[in-house]
Design a protein around this motif. Sequence first.
Motif, PDB file in Angstrom:
ATOM      1  N   VAL A  15       0.598  -1.129  -0.098  1.00 58.00           N
ATOM      2  CA  VAL A  15       0.023  -0.174   0.009  1.00 58.00           C
ATOM      3  C   VAL A  15       1.160   1.098   0.070  1.00 58.00           C
ATOM      4  O   VAL A  15       1.725   1.238   0.803  1.00 58.00           O
ATOM      5  CB  VAL A  15      -1.055  -0.002   1.276  1.00 58.00           C
ATOM      6  N   LEU A  48       3.185  -1.830   3.906  1.00 57.95           N
ATOM      7  CA  LEU A  48       3.093  -0.636   3.321  1.00 57.95           C
ATOM      8  C   LEU A  48       4.253  -0.085   2.958  1.00 57.95           C
ATOM      9  O   LEU A  48       5.396  -0.421   3.428  1.00 57.95           O
ATOM     10  CB  LEU A  48       2.393   0.095   4.583  1.00 57.95           C
ATOM     11  N   HIS A 127      -6.516  -0.811   3.596  1.00 56.28           N
ATOM     12  CA  HIS A 127      -6.297  -2.479   3.140  1.00 56.28           C
ATOM     13  C   HIS A 127      -7.426  -3.025   2.150  1.00 56.28           C
ATOM     14  O   HIS A 127      -6.946  -3.689   1.564  1.00 56.28           O
ATOM     15  CB  HIS A 127      -5.890  -3.319   4.365  1.00 56.28           C
ATOM     16  N   HIS A 130      -7.023  -1.220  -1.235  1.00 56.09           N
ATOM     17  CA  HIS A 130      -5.734  -1.535  -1.938  1.00 56.09           C
ATOM     18  C   HIS A 130      -6.004  -3.200  -2.419  1.00 56.09           C
ATOM     19  O   HIS A 130      -5.782  -3.572  -3.541  1.00 56.09           O
ATOM     20  CB  HIS A 130      -4.452  -1.539  -1.008  1.00 56.09           C
TER      21      HIS A 130
END
Length: 158
Positions: A15, A48, A127, A130
């Motif tokens: 992400v 991330l 989340h 994504h």
Amino acid sequence: MRALPAVTGHDEFDVLVVRTDYHDDQAWQDVTAALTEPRGDRQYEAHLHFIDDPTWAGATADQALRAVCADENLAVVFLADRTTMQAESHALLAVTTLKQEDCVDDEDYEQLTEFGREFRTVPAGVHDVHANLSIGNLGFEEYAAWAHDDPEGIYRSF
């Protein structure tokens, strides 16, 4: 309009979160903590890639999109802007990387951006968005519609 450095070095499954507001370091720590909290029944680890560089201070969504345009696998970028830092929910700005030339025609683009090219999402929703965009399970427009239907204009997660 200033040019931002190209975004490189992130895994295609990460992400991408870009910090664009530098007025409150504690708020940024709260945002990153919320984004990295284990999630789901199996406590999945969050993948991330944070851009935390004051060069990005005040960057707009369009400037961020220009900086990530070379990444063909990236469907959405999340901005931690002034609103993110000031809101109790720390809702990030989700911005689609979809361009008009990526679509079949103008009508297709208009349908896919019916609720805009951006919306706000709570950190837990980052989340969902994504992952589902990455695998093509849901489209950006569906999340934008859910945010549009929320009284505060925020996607709140499943």
